[in-house]
Design a protein around this motif. Sequence first.
Motif, short mmCIF file in Angstrom:
data_model
loop_
_atom_site.label_atom_id
_atom_site.label_comp_id
_atom_site.label_asym_id
_atom_site.label_seq_id
_atom_site.Cartn_x
_atom_site.Cartn_y
_atom_site.Cartn_z
N ARG A 1 0.61 -1.16 -0.06
CA ARG A 1 -0.10 0.06 0.06
C ARG A 1 0.83 1.16 0.12
N PRO A 2 1.84 1.45 1.14
CA PRO A 2 2.52 2.84 0.78
C PRO A 2 3.24 2.92 -0.66
N ASP A 3 3.83 2.02 -1.33
CA ASP A 3 4.18 2.34 -2.50
C ASP A 3 3.23 2.40 -3.60
N GLU B 1 0.40 3.93 -2.86
CA GLU B 1 -0.08 5.17 -2.52
C GLU B 1 0.67 6.45 -3.36
N ALA B 2 1.99 6.01 -3.13
CA ALA B 2 3.12 7.20 -3.76
C ALA B 2 2.66 7.11 -5.05
#
Length: 301
Positions: free
Chosen positions: A77-79, A81-82
Amino acid sequence: MTLAAPEKATVASDYSAEEGRLVIHGRDREGIVSAISSVLADAGANIVSLDQYSTDPHGGQFFQRTVFQVPDFRLVRPDLEASLERVIGNDLGLDWRLIDSSQPKRVAIFASKTDHCLLDLLWRHRRGELPISVQMVISNHPDLADEVRQFGIPFFCVPIRNGDKKAAEAEHLRLLQGNVDLIVLARYMQIISADFIRDVGVPMINIHHSFLPAFIGAGPYRKAKERGVKLIGATAHYVTEDLDEGPIIEQDVVRVSHTATTAELTQRGADVERLVLSRAVAWHCEDRVLRNGNSTIVFAS
């Protein structure tokens, strides 16, 4: 119309797939769908459902809801979202939300003395028919406390003493803030102040009969009987500062005849209210409802 069932992820045998939703809106332009698909594909996601709508393909407002599965969603998810912020937010200038489908919306239900909408939501919640987690029921009367507690849901009675609605709303905010994602007014017979709408910081859904603006006030079904109405309906909408004029999520009607008594009209109206409210809550909590000014786009098919 039938209530759309919540989507359920299908887990492949060779990896742990998890489901996410991506909701997007903004000015329509070429390349949006391709860009979104590329970002998801680069993250290893498989699109399983995609709905989109444009008010005008030449610079109108574009809306899209995409459901996808991806291995180990929480880890990627973090990648993801980026990448979405870079491509969808910066390059295309669109607003977007990424949602973990496995996390049900936290809901507070407000009610007064009338129980049909409240108990219907609690029953559907207990049966797993609504993708929600009911955190609490708040009422200005104690009448429904025993029935609510049979569902294992906390019940809070916050009476309005000496007409002091500000004090009651302050207690509501104390109970709600940080604990809910949605408030449902299940026949809560109080006007919500503009200050409360602003301060609570989450959407609110209301239900009422569809006679409005006709038959305002007490006894609408008696007035409807006297006028010989042939349709009984209900409207679920978002709450705004303009009383009963917020964006409409769902409506439905049933036909009635001259033979129906006031009591029968009231019962038919209660049936429609239950169905309409449960659909509106389900669709909102499945991220199927996108607001467009004072209107809505509802991807419910």
